[in-house]
Design an enzyme around this catalytic site. Sequence first.
Site, mmCIF file in Angstrom:
data_model
loop_
_atom_site.group_PDB
_atom_site.id
_atom_site.type_symbol
_atom_site.label_atom_id
_atom_site.label_comp_id
_atom_site.label_asym_id
_atom_site.label_seq_id
_atom_site.Cartn_x
_atom_site.Cartn_y
_atom_site.Cartn_z
ATOM 1 N N LYS A 185 0.853 -1.196 0.000
ATOM 2 C CA LYS A 185 0.000 0.000 0.000
ATOM 3 C C LYS A 185 0.886 1.243 0.000
ATOM 4 O O LYS A 185 1.777 1.385 0.848
ATOM 5 C CB LYS A 185 -0.866 0.010 1.261
HETATM 6 O O1 G3P Z 1 -9.126 1.487 4.344
HETATM 7 C C1 G3P Z 1 -8.979 2.798 4.764
HETATM 8 C C2 G3P Z 1 -9.717 2.976 6.022
HETATM 9 O O2 G3P Z 1 -9.076 2.258 7.030
HETATM 10 C C3 G3P Z 1 -9.946 4.356 6.433
HETATM 11 O O3 G3P Z 1 -11.100 4.295 7.159
HETATM 12 O O4 G3P Z 1 -12.684 4.866 8.866
HETATM 13 O O5 G3P Z 1 -10.299 5.624 9.064
HETATM 14 O O6 G3P Z 1 -11.826 6.636 7.381
HETATM 15 P P1 G3P Z 1 -11.492 5.421 8.174
#
Ligand code: G3P
Length: 220
Positions: free
Chosen positions: A83
């Site tokens: 990533k």
């Molecule tokens: O896959 C990306 C994700 O982990 C981000 O999610 O909930 O931190 O916006 P969030």
Amino acid sequence: MKIFLDTASIESIKKFVDMGVVDGITTNPTLISREKGHPEDIMREIVKIVKGPVNLEVVATNTNDMVEEGLRLKKFGENVIVKIPMTMDGLMAVRKLKEKGIKTNVTLIFSSNQALLAAKAGASYVSPFIGRLDDVGQDGMTIIRELVQIFKNYGYQSEILVASVRHPIHVIEAGKLGAHIVTLPPEILGKMLTHPLTDKGLSLFLSDWEKVKKEHKYNI
Ligand code: G3P
């Protein structure tokens, strides 16, 4: 539609992998910071448990260091996807890793133009963060709609991996638009699994069956 789990929790991963619905895993530095244990042990363990792609994120910020870190992460297992953050250095790292036969996922994507560039650079996956866009009053799903169309128009092979998913309706919307993958926190996968009418229906079936057993002295 493929479902990835967005977590570094070994417990959650084992649980849902056993259920047979998890096609892959995405992690990031924040998710790993929430777990106990050495980060490298956690990453190696995930790679062992999951057969599908396991996305492990670099923390380096310049091209050469990202490539070096990507090569190191790749040694954890054949199924590792590196990533890479959506920066100019990041896209150069994507190209270099691709030349070495290593698949990448460009993360922290917040516009269709960013995703288009990531696809052109050779990313196997592009990850738009739809929930974080919704959070700031922009419709995250618009990017998914645009990307499905753009990638189809020009035959880009990169898969659209819908990230930062906040609720089950996001999953339905992404599916209707034809996104390839959604990556879900375990709580969202749990919410997709249950419905109050399922619980109510099952409890009625079981109590009616108790009556049948009693009436017919039937013990199954
Ligand atoms: O896959 C990306 C994700 O982990 C981000 O999610 O909930 O931190 O916006 P969030």
